[in-house]
Each structure stands twice: as structure tokens, then as C-alpha cells.
Write an enzyme that holds these catalytic residues in place. Structure first.
Site, short mmCIF file in Angstrom:
data_model
loop_
_atom_site.label_atom_id
_atom_site.label_comp_id
_atom_site.label_asym_id
_atom_site.label_seq_id
_atom_site.Cartn_x
_atom_site.Cartn_y
_atom_site.Cartn_z
CE LYS B 82 44.50 35.28 47.02
NZ LYS B 82 45.55 36.24 47.68
CB SER B 157 46.52 34.13 50.79
OG SER B 157 46.49 35.33 49.87
CB SER B 181 49.27 36.90 49.36
OG SER B 181 49.05 36.81 50.78
#
Lengths: 482, 494
Positions: B82, B157, B181
Site C-alpha cells: 500500500k 482504503s 481498511s
């Protein structure tokens, strides 16, 4: 306006001090960057103290120990504490928040006893990180009119302990005395070098005035940028006078932050109460609570040596054993620099304590690090040689300087430097030669002009290249006059 | 590529084959890069692909194998990071304009740890800006498409990481989970997503959103792969003061232990408003566990429903402080101004997107003098209530189950105009973060062609029982409900 002037008109000055002390740890508070003064800008930095995204703080255990030492020396209660974030934007603050302590500081309460015996309460002494240092270029060197600013983050993350006093200080003199005493405590506990000129100690003063006898405090102003004891004293006097002026003219004092301008000798408004930052304190989620064990607290207390006040008392007793009072300034200097053990050791070895104190507080004090490393026996020997008249004061100082430089035995150094004491006949011949060479001065001396004695003494010193004992020369001159 | 080796395949199979010398790490990584090249133009999982560095790392793994050394448990496994995990020399944006072009001078601890285990990072994945969002639509760099339906969001996210695993671009990915997330996009993309116990995985080098809630976690197609990655990244890190010092028994070794006698609570409060397909999945998973010998009961924990409102005070408060450093002075975007304050305000106005600004303002407000106690202080008390609610439940249960998300993946744009609707996506994941507990989302069933995940929750360091239950649920799940799949791309016939 002097304190006496305002006091005579029934005003009392009330001062509380916030002293930020940089701890002399090897590394910074939350990272392993060197905690060093005077490096090239932005060289002692890493992701943590630059506040780079993703970086996290790790508390320096040594800094915590130093904070506990300070608290213990101030008589504080050392308690479980919590770190908070103090949020405000400023370019020299890498994270735009400062990690500090808020409602649960490590040290609570305590006091400092000033030289005059006054007790000043300590509210708290908490741990926080220092900011970077901004240099404003152009304009007046202040942020609002500078052309541009340069930021050095070497200082960012340096460990600080902020020591907050109660509003127990009543004069500029006491304010200076408080900082002097606090500085001595910090140096004695080995927690700070105490160098105000390098910013190791930074003082903010909360100053207000009130009618003598009033129970309520007046509205205070907080004065910043006090970089020396002299600035502190001047700012307290200036600010008290300014506030009294406002009140006597029927006005009211505004609660505000003010900036001390050393050149102009006055304070100016920095921001009002309404413009004050809302710091939005909240618990620092990247750190865990700091809970020193009872054993840790006890170990710090046990390792703490005698504090400056006690050490001054001890030294004063040694020196005053000859019947005269000890010189207060010399006591403070020697204890402040941690040279009292040297003096005591010399006295213990049979040297004259008063003379040892004088040498320690002058020549040795110029090079405190070397002085603390001096061999006490050698120092005692030096003082004995001088007291016995085998070395003149001038010679003794030269020998001491050599000892501070390279160590060594004072007698051998004296020989190497050619400091054989003059034998009495040589000394008499030198004095007579000086009298013969300066008949006019000799006449004035004989007629009682004491000032000329220094001139004649100087002539003897020159001709003997400093080998003469000043006291002996003075005695000979006196003898010749009669 | 060796004839027998197919890509995509599981991380454990890749590591086994690489370690055994059956396939070279370079071949695996080339296959991953090829698949990324084929599909990521349409999916947009990646913000940066580090092909050269990945091939070099793969060669290094191969060299260790050739020399007879130990290349690590994840040898040659392609992995996505990420883009809020700092990578030395590789741009790290956190999905924000304000960090556009910023190149960290250091690696996050997890980045070092996975590399040391032989995994090969192939790139940085898309996310909601600063991990604030549930759809990856808040990224400053465009939306990521759900591999199951290109018109739908991958969740967020960590949407890029979830989608990259679902599409078989990589077998493993790392995300971060502050309020769901990792788990919510895992549920929406049909992959396994783990939120570990707070402090189990170092946060050093994770760009902070809400420090007391953030935790890095794995994505994988299978429970076993997720367990293998968790075992690698779990562990004490002296650089993170909130890192736990106690170790965790490797979860990989516990997967076969079964659930006989395990006490499982079905959180009834989570079944009230969830969509019927999500409720049905939970009930079916409960049945699977029960048949495998678990003791399954419903349990009401009303305090959990307070979590969302507390979260939206605590997380923005911490975020408002964590994001203060993006001031235009030292790195990232700078918009000049007449003075420092103006430069600061202009840089932040231009650099942050609307959701980040909304949360900074909210967080600043709730910490302000005069409001602190009513909002932030109250939220902390509610947080305690949530933890207490869990604590009482865990006196009777070893693990809890419920839906991960109230719905399956929703359409791109469906909730962007309604922040509160978006916030409700995390209703069932948030309480876990508030309590610092672990939880995992396991793909279970399909609803109208979209995957539905079931969440297993456990108390602090309860990862062992949690993974045992997850493995059993996976075993009883619809195998068609999980990745990797051949991505359905925009324009293709559905």
C-alpha cells in the site's frame, strides 16, 4: 525605575519563571541523532527528528533519568507521567506539534532555596522536545519582516526539561539568583552544561505587579527572549515599571506575550491573549505512559551527590576557619563548576583553603573541564608553594595554567619555567635597582603616594621576569621607606 | 517458466517451488509483472510498479537458492505494498497530492521484514488519500476498479492492495487498517484480509492516519497465505514504542487445529442492518463452524454500535495532528506565499483532497479548548465502553463472527456525495480497531456475482483461534467466491 522606587510607592513585583533546560544527553530525546551544539546545519538529523512521514519516536531512557535527577534535586515528587502533543504550526517544528507533558508531568512540586534564604516553589519540571532553530534573514531579523528564513533542525528533538516556578520571586535580583541557583543544580546533577550563551538554558518570565499586601496577583505578561541573567534582570525591572506606569495612569495591564529587545532595553507585544495558540493537547498515541518504578526513583535519589547549597556551606566553613568570611562569589563559582572537591582536597592536604579557593575560582575556572581532572595532591602542592612564598602569585598562575594544559608536578613545572624563587639578597638587589632607576617615583612613594607602589612593584617584576613575590617586594619597599 | 508452474498461484506454493529450485524467483516475478502489464491499465491497482528493483530482488533470491542458502519463508513471492508504507528510493504518496514526488530515504520496518523473508515487492498500490475512505475513490490519483465488476469500487482504503490480490496480479499484499481498511476491501474483493492485534506489527514507516488505531495487515487469496505473511510481519520492533514485546505463536501452525469445542459468538447487533446476503453469509458460516464442532451462540453487544460515532471523533482528532507536518516547509507540495503561514495554508489547501480536509477540520474542532471534553473526552469514554463490551463477550466466547461489510461492493460514485453513507461501510469493522483487537475477513459466498466476506473477531493476541475459525470457514465457503479471478474489465460482456 528601580525596585526601591516602586516599592517605596507601595508596589510589589511578582515573578514566576519558566526555564527550559537542554539536557546534556549524548543523543536526542526520540532518536539516536547526536545532541550536539555547533554542528553544520541540518547534519544531526534523521527521519524521526525531521518528522518525516511514517517515523515514530522512541523515548531516550537517559533523558528520563536526567529528568528524574532534576526532579529529585528540586525536591519534586517523581510520578508516573504521560506525553502529550502540543499542536501549533511553526516552520522550525518538524511535526508541527511538540511532544511534551501536560497534565501528568514527571516531576511535581519542590522548591529552590536562593542564596538569600528565600524559598521559591517549583510547580513542575516536565520533559519535552526542543524545536529547530530559525534564522530570519533580512528586515529586522524577526519573522514578520524577514526576506526569507533558514531552518536548522539539528536542535529539533533535543531533550528539554521545563522547570516552572511558582510566582514566589519578588525582584529582578531574586530572579537572577533563582536562575543562578537552578543552573548550579543542573550542572551539579550532571544533567546540563547550563550554558545560557549557547541556549542550554532559556528563560521565560511571567511578570506582574500588585499593591503590597494585596492577596490577588495582578495581570501578568509573559516575556520571552531572555538570553542572559542580565537580560532577565533588566526585563523584570522594565516590565514591572511599565505595568506600574499603566496602573498609576489608571489603565489596565493586558495579558499578553511580550518580546524582550536587549538593544533597546524594552519589551514589545508579541501576541495578545486572544491571539494565543489553542494547543489542542491530547495524549501522544505514539508513546506509552512513563511509569518509573519505586526502585528506579530510589536509585536516582541515592546516586545524587550533595547539592550546591550544601556544598557551598561545606566550602564556606573550610575557608572561614581562618576567621574571615568566605568570598560568596568565589564559593558560587567553584561550586557551580564542580571544583569544590578540588579545593576541599587541597585544604585536606594542608594547603591554605582561602588561597586554594581563589586559584580555583579564577585560573582554574577558566578551564573547568581540565580543572576537574586535576590531581588534587598536585593542586595542593601548588597552593603550598605559593603560600610559602616560593612562587609569586604571577608564577603560581603560570604554573597552574601549565598544569591545566598538560598536568604534572608544580615544583617541576616551576623549575622548567625558570621560576626559582629569588633568594633574599637577589630580591633586595632588584628592589634597590628599581628605586635607583626611578628616583622621582621613589620620592612620591616616600611622601605617601600609595599608587606609585604598583609602579615600583611592576618595575621589580619586569626586571625579575615575574619571579619576585609581590608581597615580599611590597614589604621591602615599605622597609626602605622607613 | 517451468512447464508445471502456473501463475497466479498461492504464495506458499511459490515459496515452496522457489526454495526447492523448481522455479526461479525471476520467472515468478516476470509473470507477476506481465500480469500487471496486462490488467492494471484497466484496474489501476498500482500507483508505482518497481519492475527493475523487483527483478533485481528476485535475482538476489535466486542467488541465495543457487548458493544453497535459506532465501526465507516467502522466497520469490511477489508482493504489493500500500502506498502509505515508506519505501526507500521509491515514491510514496499516501494517495495525496501533497506528497506527490516525495521519495522516502528509509524503508518501513515491514518493508524490510518482508524483503528479508524473501518476498519481492513489485510496486505501490492505490488507496484513499491518507487511508481516509472506504472505496479508494478519495485517492488523488484516480479510482481502482473492482476485478469482479469494473463499475464497482474495490472498497478501501486499501483498495489497490485488495484488488491486486483478487485479480491475481500478486499473491500477497500489505495494507493498513485503521477502521476496516484491510477487512472491508478484502470482503468487497473476495480475498482474505487481516487486521492484527494493535502492536503486533510495527507501524514504523507507515504514514500515520490515526496512530492509536492504525495497524498494518496482510491480504492474500487464502487463509494459509495470509497466515504465512502475518507470521513474517508480526514481531517486536524497538523503533515503534507501541510495538508489543510478547510474541505470538505462529498462526500458520495452528490452521489445521480445527474448532472443536471453540466457543463462537455471532454478534446479533451486526445482523440488524446488514444486507440480507451478508446476514445469510454469517448464518451459513456459523453453521459451518457448528458442524465442525464449535459451540455457536448469538450474543448481543450493544456497546459495539457506539463505535462508529466515537471513531469519527478519535480518528480525525489524531489525524488533524498527524497531518499537520504537511506544511510545505520540508517536503512535498509547496505553494509559495507572502509569509510562512500563508505558504502553509496555500500548500495544504492545494495538496489535500476534500475528505482529508473534512477530517482535519473535524479533528481540529473536537480537540479545541472548550469542546475537548464534550467530544474527544467523551469519545475516549465510549472507546472504553466498546472495549468493555468486547471484554464481557470474550468471557463467554473465544471468537466472535459477523459481517465484515454491511453490503457487497457498491458502484463507483454511489456514495461520494454522502460521506455519512460512506462512513457506515465500516460500522462492523471499527469496534475492533477501537479495542485494539485482531479480526479477519474471509471470502464466503457470492451475491449476484459479487463476493461476500465473513468477519472473525478475537480478543488481544487471539490470532490463533481466529485463524483456526477462519480456516474452517474458508473450507466451508463457496470456492467461486474468492480470488484470484480473471478480472472482468470495463467494456467486457458481463
Amino acid at each position: 525605575m528601580t525596585e526601591n522606587g516602586s516599592a517605596a510607592r507601595g508596589w510589589e513585583t511578582v515573578v514566576g519563571l519558566e526555564v527550559h533546560c537542554e539536557l546534556s544527553t549524548v543523543t536526542k530525546l526520540f532518536c539516536s541523532c547526536p545532541n550536539a551544539f555547533g554542528s553544520e546545519p541540518n547534519t544531526n538529523v534523521c527521519p524521526v527528528c525531521l518528522g518525516l512521514p511514517g517515523s515514530l519516536p522512541v523515548l531516550n531512557a537517559r533523558a528520563v533519568e536526567f529528568a528524574m535527577r532534576i526532579g529529585t534535586a528540586l525536591g519534586s515528587s517523581v510520578e508516573a507521567s504521560v506525553f502529550h502533543r502540543k499542536n501549533y504550526f511553526y516552520p522550525d517544528m518538524p511535526k508541527d506539534y511538540q511532544i511534551s507533558q501536560y497534565d501528568a508531568p514527571i516531576n511535581v512540586g519542590g522548591h529552590i532555596e536562593l542564596a538569600d534564604g528565600t524559598l521559591v516553589g517549583i510547580v513542575r519540571a516536565h520533559i519535552e522536545e526542543d524545536t529547530g532553530k530559525t534564522t530570519h534573514v533580512g528586515g529586522g531579523g524577526r519573522i514578520h519582516d524577514a526576506d526569507y528564513s533558514l531552518v536548522d533542525y539539528n536542535r529539533a528533538g533535543v531533550p528539554l526539561v521545563e522547570i516552572v516556578s511558582a510566582p514566589d520571586i519578588r525582584s529582578a535580583e531574586q530572579a537572577r539568583s533563582y536562575v543562578t541557583e537552578l543552573r548550579a543544580i543542573l550542572v551539579a546533577t550532571g544533567t546540563s552544561d547550563g550554558r545560557m550563551e549557547e541556549g542550554s538554558l532559556r528563560v521565560d518570565a511571567n511578570i506582574s505587579v500588585r499593591r503590597a499586601g494585596d492577596a490577588e496577583y495582578g495581570t501578568r505578561s509573559e516575556v520571552k527572549n531572555l538570553n542572559s541573567l542580565r537580560s532577565l534582570g533588566r526585563a523584570v525591572d522594565y516590565e514591572a515599571a511599565r505595568q506600574i506606569g499603566i496602573l498609576e495612569a489608571g489603565g489596565t495591564v493586558a495579558q499578553e506575550t511580550r518580546h524582550w529587545n536587549e538593544e533597546e532595553g524594552r519589551t514589545s507585544s508579541l501576541r495578545s491573549k486572544e491571539e494565543a495558540y489553542d494547543y489542542r493537547y491530547f495524549t501522544e498515541p505514539d508513546l506509552v505512559p512513563l511509569v518509573p518504578s519505586a526502585e528506579e526513583v530510589a536509585a536516582v535519589a541515592a546516586a545524587l551527590g550533595p547539592l550546591p547549597a550544601a556544598r557551598r556551606h561545606r566550602l564556606a566553613e573550610l575557608v572561614a576557619a581562618d576567621g574571615a568570611p568566605a568570598p560568596v562569589d568565589q564559593l558560587a563559582t567553584v561550586v557551580g563548576l564542580g571544583l569544590d572537591d578540588l579545593v576541599a582536597a587541597a585544604a585536606g592536604a594542608g594547603a591554605d583553603a582561602r588561597l586554594a579557593l581563589a586559584r580555583a575560582s579564577n585560573e582554574a575556572a577558566n578551564r573547568p573541564d581540565e580543572a576537574r581532572a586535576l590531581d588534587p595532591a598536585a593542586f595542593a602542592e601548588l597552593v603550598k608553594l605559593e603560600a610559602a612564598g616560593k612562587l609569586s602569585a604571577t608564577q603560581s598562575k603560570s604554573v597552574l595554567a601549565a598544569m591545566l594544559e598538560d598536568g604534572g608536578e608544580p615544583a617541576q613545572i616551576a623549575t622548567r619555567l625558570g621560576f626559582e624563587a629569588l633568594d633574599p639578597a637577589e630580591l633586595e638587589a632588584a628592589v634597590d635597582a628599581a628605586i635607583a632607576a626611578h628616583p622621582a617615583e621613589w620620592d612620591r612613594y616616600r611622601q605617601g603616594d600609595a599608587k606609585v607602589a604598583q609602579f615600583l612593584l611592576g618595575a621589580v617584576m619586569r626586571s625579575t621576569r615575574g619571579r619576585a613575590n609581590g608581597k615580599a617586594v611590597a614589604a621591602l619597599l615599605e622597609a626602605r621607606r622607613n | 517458466m517451468s512447464a508445471v508452474f502456473e501463475y497466479p498461484t498461492s504464495a506458499l506454493e511459490i515459496a515452496r517451488a522457489v526454495r526447492a529450485g523448481e522455479v526461479r524467483a525471476r520467472e515468478v516475478v516476470e509473470a507477476a509483472l506481465e500480469r500487471i502489464a496486462s490488467f492494471d491499465g484497466a484496474l489501476h491497482c498500482f500507483l508505482t510498479v518497481t519492475a527493475d528493483a523487483a527483478l533485481a530482488a528476485a535475482d538476489a533470491v535466486d542467488a541465495v537458492v543457487a548458493a544453497g542458502g535459506d532465501p526465507g519463508p516467502l522466497a520469490g513471492v511477489p508482493l504489493a505494498l500500500k502506498d502509505n508504507l515508506c519505501t526507500r528510493g521509491v515514491p510514496t504518496t499516501a494517495g495525496s497530492r501533497i506528497l506527490e514526488g516525495w521519495v522516502p530515504p528509509y524503508d518501513a520496518t515491514v518493508v524490510k521484514v518482508v524483503a528479508a523473508a524473501g518476498a519481492v515487492a513489485v510496486g505501490k498500490t492505490n488507496l484513499d488519500e491518507f487511508a481516509m475512505g472506504s472505496s479508494t475513490e478519495n485517492s488523488a490519483y484516480g479510482v481502482t476498479h473492482n476485478p469482479w465488476d469494473p463499475n464497482r469500487v474495490p472498497g478501501g482504503s486499501s483498495g489497490g492492495s485488495a484488488a491486486s490480490v483478487a485479480a491475481g496480479l500478486v499473491p500477497l499484499a500489505l495494507g493498513s487498517d485503521t477502521g476496516g481498511s484491510v477487512r472491508q476491501p478484502a470482503s468487497l474483493c473476495g480475498v482474505v484480509g487481516v487486521k492484527p492485534t494493535y502492536g503486533l506489527v510495527s507501524r514504523y514507516g507507515l504514514i500515520a492516519f490515526a496512530s492509536s488505531l492504525d495497524q498494518i495487515g496482510p491480504f492474500a487469496a487464502t487463509v494459509a497465505d495470509a497466515a504465512a505473511l502475518l507470521d513474517v510481519i508480526a514481531g517486536h520492533d524497538p523503533a515503534d514504542s507501541t510495538s508489543l514485546e510478547v510474541g505470538l505463536e505462529p498462526v500458520s501452525r495452528q490452521l489445521e487445529a480445527g474448532v472443536a469445542g471453540l466457543r463462537v459468538g455471532v454478534i446479533s447487533d451486526f445482523l440488524v442492518d446488514a444486507s440480507p446476503s451478508c446476514v445469510a453469509a454469517v448464518r451459513a458460516a456459523a453453521e459451518v463452524l457448528s458442524r465442525a464442532g464449535a459451540v455457536v451462540e448469538e450474543v448481543a453487544i450493544p456497546a459495539l454500535m457506539l463505535g462508529l460515532s466515537a471513531y469519527y471523533l478519535v480518528a480525525p482528532a489524531e489525524a488533524s495532528s498527524n497531518l499537520a507536518r504537511y506544511d510545505g516547509v520540508r517536503y512535498g507540495l509547496r505553494v509559495d506565499g507572502p509569509d510562512a503561514a500563508q505558504m502553509n495554508a496555500r500548500s495544504r489547501s492545494k495538496g489535500f483532497g476534500p475528505e482529508v480536509k473534512r477530517r482535519i477540520m473535524l479533528g481540529t474542532y473536537v480537540l479545541s479548548a472548550g469542546y475537548y471534553d464534550a467530544y474527544y473526552g467523551q469519545a475516549q469514554r465510549v472507546r472504553t465502553l466498546v472495549a468493555r463490551g468486547f471484554g464481557e463477550a470474550y468471557e463467554h466466547f473465544d471468537v466472535l463472527i459477523g459481517p465484515t461489510s454491511p453490503t457487497v461492493a457498491f458502484e463507483i460514485g454511489a456514495k461520494t456525495q454522502d460521506p455519512l453513507a460512506m462512513y457506515l461501510s465500516d460500522l462492523y469493522t471499527i469496534p475492533t480497531n477501537l479495542a485494539g483487537h485482531p479480526a479477519v475477513s474471509v471470502p464466503f459466498s457470492l451475491s449476484e456475482g459479487l463476493p461476500v466476506g465473513v468477519q472473525v473477531l478475537a480478543p488481544t493476541l487471539g490470532e490463533g483461534p481466529m485463524f483456526r475459525a477462519a480456516a474452517v470457514i474458508e473450507h466451508g465457503a463457496d470456492p467461486g467466491a474468492r480470488g484470484p479471478i480473471e478480472p472482468r474489465l470495463a467494456g467486457a460482456v458481463r
